[in-house]
Design a protein around this motif. Sequence first.
Motif, PDB file in Angstrom:
ATOM      1  N   LEU A 110       0.814  -1.218   0.000  1.00  0.00           N
ATOM      2  CA  LEU A 110       0.000   0.000   0.000  1.00  0.00           C
ATOM      3  C   LEU A 110       0.848   1.268   0.000  1.00  0.00           C
ATOM      4  CD1 LEU A 110      -2.726  -1.238   2.471  1.00  0.00           C
ATOM      5  CD2 LEU A 110      -3.089  -0.660   0.075  1.00  0.00           C
ATOM      6  N   GLY A 111       2.126   1.129   0.209  1.00  0.00           N
ATOM      7  CA  GLY A 111       3.001   2.303   0.182  1.00  0.00           C
ATOM      8  C   GLY A 111       2.622   3.318   1.248  1.00  0.00           C
ATOM      9  N   ASP A 112       2.675   4.597   0.877  1.00  0.00           N
ATOM     10  CA  ASP A 112       2.388   5.670   1.833  1.00  0.00           C
ATOM     11  C   ASP A 112       0.975   5.580   2.415  1.00  0.00           C
ATOM     12  OD1 ASP A 112       4.878   6.678   1.362  1.00  0.00           O
ATOM     13  OD2 ASP A 112       4.201   8.331   0.085  1.00  0.00           O
ATOM     14  N   ALA A 113       0.061   4.965   1.679  1.00  0.00           N
ATOM     15  CA  ALA A 113      -1.327   4.900   2.147  1.00  0.00           C
ATOM     16  C   ALA A 113      -1.449   4.141   3.468  1.00  0.00           C
ATOM     17  CB  ALA A 113      -2.220   4.262   1.084  1.00  0.00           C
ATOM     18  N   ALA A 114      -0.451   3.325   3.781  1.00  0.00           N
ATOM     19  CA  ALA A 114      -0.492   2.581   5.038  1.00  0.00           C
ATOM     20  C   ALA A 114      -0.458   3.511   6.249  1.00  0.00           C
ATOM     21  CB  ALA A 114       0.669   1.585   5.097  1.00  0.00           C
ATOM     22  N   ILE A 115      -0.120   4.777   6.017  1.00  0.00           N
ATOM     23  CA  ILE A 115      -0.118   5.762   7.102  1.00  0.00           C
ATOM     24  C   ILE A 115      -1.500   5.880   7.742  1.00  0.00           C
ATOM     25  CG2 ILE A 115      -0.746   7.803   5.746  1.00  0.00           C
ATOM     26  CD1 ILE A 115       1.336   9.384   7.186  1.00  0.00           C
TER      27      ILE A 115
END
Length: 147
Positions: A110-115
């Motif tokens: 998910l890349g940055d979306a995992a934030i």
Amino acid sequence: MGLTRLDQLYRQVILDEAYHPRHHGKLAKPTHEITVRNPSCGDVLTLQLQVSDGKVVDAAFAGSGCTISQASGSLMTDRIIGETPQSVLDLVGQFSELVIEGEVADEDALGDAAILKGVHQFPARVKCATLAWKAAAQALTKGAEHD
Ligand code: ZN
């Protein structure tokens, strides 16, 4: 006294995404467009996608809503550009699982979306976080559902 967990979550996502969203606006040549709403919060989001040669080559979102929905729109559009529609659908499923359960098998995908995983601590905000992602899935499955 430190920040509440909600404050920490907001601070984390506000800084980069909600105040400086990526891919906010309109596309010149969209192939897919959908408007979705989250009545429980008042979020409204219009998503445009340009699909060419079997890939999402561009994406943009517009609308109004809470910090979480706007940040998620920014993170989602940035993540799906370059992916095939099938990959986008897979990512939507993984993102939904992450924000509902707080974990998912392949979080790195998910890349940055995992934030936004911290949203799972606030069930009332899950729909804010998933709104943009559901829009992408609905747009790519060609209006199979209405909002
Ligand atoms: Zn919201």
